[in-house]
Enzyme design. Sequence first.
Site, short mmCIF file in Angstrom:
data_model
loop_
_atom_site.label_atom_id
_atom_site.label_comp_id
_atom_site.label_asym_id
_atom_site.label_seq_id
_atom_site.Cartn_x
_atom_site.Cartn_y
_atom_site.Cartn_z
N CYS A 281 -7.94 -3.85 5.64
CA CYS A 281 -6.70 -3.31 5.41
C CYS A 281 -5.90 -3.66 6.64
O CYS A 281 -6.41 -3.46 7.76
CB CYS A 281 -6.64 -1.90 5.41
SG CYS A 281 -5.22 -0.99 5.20
N CYS B 126 -0.90 -6.90 2.53
CA CYS B 126 -1.95 -5.74 2.12
C CYS B 126 -2.98 -6.26 1.18
O CYS B 126 -2.86 -6.82 0.22
CB CYS B 126 -0.97 -4.98 1.14
SG CYS B 126 -1.69 -3.38 0.66
#
Length: 265
Positions: free
Chosen positions: A190, A76
């Site tokens: 992302c 992440c």
Amino acid sequence: MAEPSAPLLIFDSGVGGLTILAEVRRLLPDAPVIYAADFAGLPYGTKSEAEVAARVCGLLGRMAERYQPRLICIACNTASTIALGMVRDVLAIPIVGTVPAIKPAALGTQTGVIGLLGTGATVRQPYVDRLETEFAQDKRLIRHAADALVPLAEAKMRGEALADGAVAQAVAALRDHPQAADLDTLVLACTHFPLLADELRAVFGQHVRLVDGADGIARRIASLTQGQAFARERGDFAVATGSTQSLSGLTPILERHGLMRATQF
């Protein structure tokens, strides 16, 4: 040396980290894996740095104690750019982070104009400033916070139809930027965003190269575990925070990634 059955723990706020898992599977098919999704904390990109840091450090500390992984990958960008150093300070095992792939984007651009799509929390981080200064100082990096893409990616993974124009609306400010006509490279900062690669190509054009860090992260994990023995004593599985309803509809995609069961953490 880690026990052969000690797993790799791949952690994300949701399903985006499956893009990292796919590359890890390709390089390390025999490595036992636990995939952890913090659905109860999703989305991270709209939270404060303090909230993300406390949540990620706390969860990974408890998960490390319970599952005894040989390595943790924070799959992440938001969590990595905020909490990677803190997690490394707390846990005495290798921690691999996920940071925006600005270096390969800068090496590959022909026009010198690069777009960067991330969450609001990611695009404002000093970590990204440092990457830009180090690798793209002579380029034009246009950052855009596209938090709305995260739930769209999650919905797509659950097999839900996306509203017409939803992806285009989420990236409209970048697409309409005065220098967007020269943009030839788009950093997907992302891990959820590669799940929307087809939709993003439809918005920006097939000539725009999409760059993410999955391959490099998998190679880093392979390097750190080189020479270690792997033994899968039981099937790989997923764990998730929040209600079990968060996992409903995900069984087929989890199984395609070799995660044959899912439990609540």
